[in-house]
Design a protein around this motif. Structure first.
Motif, PDB file in Angstrom:
ATOM      1  N   GLU A   1     108.231 126.473 -41.138  1.00  0.00           N
ATOM      2  CA  GLU A   1     108.115 126.363 -39.731  1.00  0.00           C
ATOM      3  C   GLU A   1     107.514 125.254 -39.049  1.00  0.00           C
ATOM      4  N   PRO A   2     107.746 124.902 -38.051  1.00  0.00           N
ATOM      5  CA  PRO A   2     107.046 123.711 -37.365  1.00  0.00           C
ATOM      6  C   PRO A   2     105.735 124.055 -36.897  1.00  0.00           C
ATOM      7  N   ALA A   3     105.388 125.341 -36.651  1.00  0.00           N
ATOM      8  CA  ALA A   3     104.131 125.811 -36.249  1.00  0.00           C
ATOM      9  C   ALA A   3     104.407 127.456 -36.428  1.00  0.00           C
TER      10      ALA A   3
ATOM     11  N   ARG B   1      99.705 137.167 -33.097  1.00  0.00           N
ATOM     12  CA  ARG B   1     100.195 137.476 -31.999  1.00  0.00           C
ATOM     13  C   ARG B   1      99.096 137.604 -30.855  1.00  0.00           C
ATOM     14  N   THR B   2      97.809 137.052 -31.364  1.00  0.00           N
ATOM     15  CA  THR B   2      96.747 137.180 -30.447  1.00  0.00           C
ATOM     16  C   THR B   2      96.469 136.048 -29.509  1.00  0.00           C
ATOM     17  N   GLY B   3      97.194 135.072 -29.224  1.00  0.00           N
ATOM     18  CA  GLY B   3      96.892 133.876 -28.625  1.00  0.00           C
ATOM     19  C   GLY B   3      96.566 134.268 -27.150  1.00  0.00           C
ATOM     20  N   LEU B   4      96.893 135.323 -26.631  1.00  0.00           N
ATOM     21  CA  LEU B   4      96.528 135.549 -25.322  1.00  0.00           C
ATOM     22  C   LEU B   4      95.329 135.979 -25.259  1.00  0.00           C
ATOM     23  N   LEU B   5      94.549 136.677 -26.141  1.00  0.00           N
ATOM     24  CA  LEU B   5      93.289 137.243 -26.106  1.00  0.00           C
ATOM     25  C   LEU B   5      92.339 135.935 -26.194  1.00  0.00           C
TER      26      LEU B   5
ATOM     27  N   LEU C   1      99.005 127.099 -29.165  1.00  0.00           N
ATOM     28  CA  LEU C   1      98.716 128.755 -29.227  1.00  0.00           C
ATOM     29  C   LEU C   1     100.026 129.358 -28.589  1.00  0.00           C
ATOM     30  N   ILE C   2     100.882 128.621 -27.969  1.00  0.00           N
ATOM     31  CA  ILE C   2     102.256 129.213 -27.287  1.00  0.00           C
ATOM     32  C   ILE C   2     103.036 129.991 -28.071  1.00  0.00           C
ATOM     33  N   PRO C   3     103.285 129.581 -29.292  1.00  0.00           N
ATOM     34  CA  PRO C   3     103.956 130.460 -30.332  1.00  0.00           C
ATOM     35  C   PRO C   3     103.236 131.859 -30.556  1.00  0.00           C
ATOM     36  N   LEU C   4     101.960 131.914 -30.472  1.00  0.00           N
ATOM     37  CA  LEU C   4     101.361 132.842 -30.639  1.00  0.00           C
ATOM     38  C   LEU C   4     100.838 134.169 -29.488  1.00  0.00           C
TER      39      LEU C   4
END
Ligand code: S3P
Length: 425
Positions: A187-189, A261-265, A307-310
């Protein structure tokens, strides 16, 4: 159906959001490939995942609702040749993951979907699957659905993914279960790792070395129960709703807190969000816990594109938070949002403008001037997350949402839950 919401004065209470969409898709697929019977506990029963259940039934699985759960009788590794075209509806995760699965099957199948799905790029999965030896035809040289697949005879590949996409990674890994030699994906990220975790849960071959993930041909494996955590992407709407609505205090329970999955937090915390969370249990490979969100004074930030992919599905609701923050929020790294259920960069900008918010749009970025939101109309563009994100954005002022039923693609109880927490039911 249009829904008109009067201004919400406060949001209070506890909520258990529906099951995680990504984990439900994978649970249904792996339960189908397993031998024997299992229970998929607390799955998401919504438009996208009901499409997956229907496709798995057409491939031979018996899937019946048992209370809140799905009882699955698996087929084993050799699926049934489907008698008809397989309709993936609106679900990108379904068509891309099942393309990998069907590439491994020595049989003929055809995948299609709704108007939005037929516009979404499929070359990102057909390219590596063709390299593995599958025969795939589709519109625009195999880049668009419908896709016709004649699978079988696959060889493993080492694949460096050009886009950070969990769907592409998962599609190649599922095909890898039927390939001679090892299959490696780089994966690139980092992207969501539910496939890796679910493979481990079923005892399937999976090795992770940094950004490289490796699998190999699967041996027949026994069915096992799997519990689906609450979907943090659904929780996200109520988190932001509580932050931007005065006098609010909302706790989301039983939510998946997988770090991919917690990038938004993390971004909402940086914006000054009064947000706490805790992992309380490890539920069959997925961390699960609670999140508490209270009314906050938010400030604009410049988001780290890494952080966007997360938080890829949470960008619309982040934009809603940015609309209520003081100052400017810059969100880069959005090229993938152009090819979601709608062109989400354009859909976000249009809805912000409808609610009186100043926004600048680039090819892969948004610059949002927060602090001034007025009542207005939300246009979902046939996209569940746009409908819910901008319903949230308009909560404090009042808002009307066209085609509100789109929420049922991933969150069928969204409107009821909103009414309950705002004391309007
Ligand atoms: C998903 C991966 C993401 C996400 C989608 C679900 C998955 O898509 O947007 O809602 O379950 O693997 P991409 O792989 O296109 O980023």
């Amino acid at each position: 159906m249009e829904r008109t919401l009067s201004p919400t004065l406060s949001l209070q209470g506890r909520l258990r959001v529906p099951g995680d969409k990504s984990v439900t898709h994978r649970g249904l697929m792996l339960g189908t490939l397993a031998q024997g019977e299992s229970l998929l506990r607390y799955p998401l029963k919504a438009g996208d995942t009901l499409s997956t259940a229907a496709v798995m039934r057409a491939l031979g699985a018996e899937i019946v609702e048992q209370g809140k759960h799905f009882h699955i009788k698996g087929v084993g590794l050799k699926l049934l040749e489907p008698a008809d075209i397989l309709d993936c509806g609106n679900a990108g995760t379904l068509i891309r993951l099942v393309s990998g699965l069907l590439s491994g099957q020595p049989m003929f199948s055809v995948l299609t979907g709704d108007a939005s799905l037929k516009r979404r790029p499929m070359g990102r999965v057909t390219k590596p699957l063709l390299q593995m030896g599958a025969r795939i035809e589709g519109r625009d040289g195999g880049k668009l659905a419908p896709l016709a697949i004649r699978g079988g005879g696959l060889s493993g590949i080492h694949y460096e993914m050009p886009v950070a996409s969990a769907q592409v990674k998962s599609s190649v890994l599922l095909a890898g279960l039927f390939a001679d030699d090892d299959t490696e994906v780089v994966e690139p990220a980092p992207t969501r790792d539910h496939t890796e975790r679910v493979f481990k849960h079923y005892g399937l071959p999976i090795e992770v070395e940094g950004r490289l993930v490796r699998t190999r041909r699967a041996e027949p494996f026994a069915a096992r129960d799997l519990t689906v955590p609450g979907d943090i992407s659904s929780a996200a709407f109520f988190i932001v709703a509580a932050l931007i609505t005065p006098e609010s205090d909302v706790t989301l329970e039983g939510v998946g807190l997988n770090p991919t999955r917690t990038g938004l937090l993390r971004v909402l915390k940086e914006m000054g969000g009064d947000l706490t969370w805790e992992v309380t249990e490890g539920q069959e490979g997925e961390p699960v816990g609670w999140i508490r969100a209270r009314s906050s004074v938010l400030k604009g930030v410049s988001v780290d594109p890494k952080l966007i992919p997360l938080m890829v599905d949470e960008v619309p609701v982040l934009a809603a938070a940015a609309a209520w923050a003081s100052g400017e929020t810059y969100i880069p790294g959005l090229e993938e949002l152009r090819v979601k259920e709608s062109d989400r960069v354009a859909a976000i900008a249009k809805n912000l403008q409808n609610l009186g918010v100043a926004v600048e749009v680039g090819p892969d970025w948004l610059r949002i001037q927060g602090g001034k939101v007025r009542a207005g109309a939300v246009e979902p563009f046939h996209d569940h997350r746009i409908a819910m994100a901008f319903a949230v954005c308009g909560l404090p002022t009042g808002v009307s949402v066209q085609d509100a039923e789109w929420a049922s693609i991933s969150f069928p109880t969204f409107w009821e839950d909103l009414e309950r927490l705002s004391g309007k039911d």
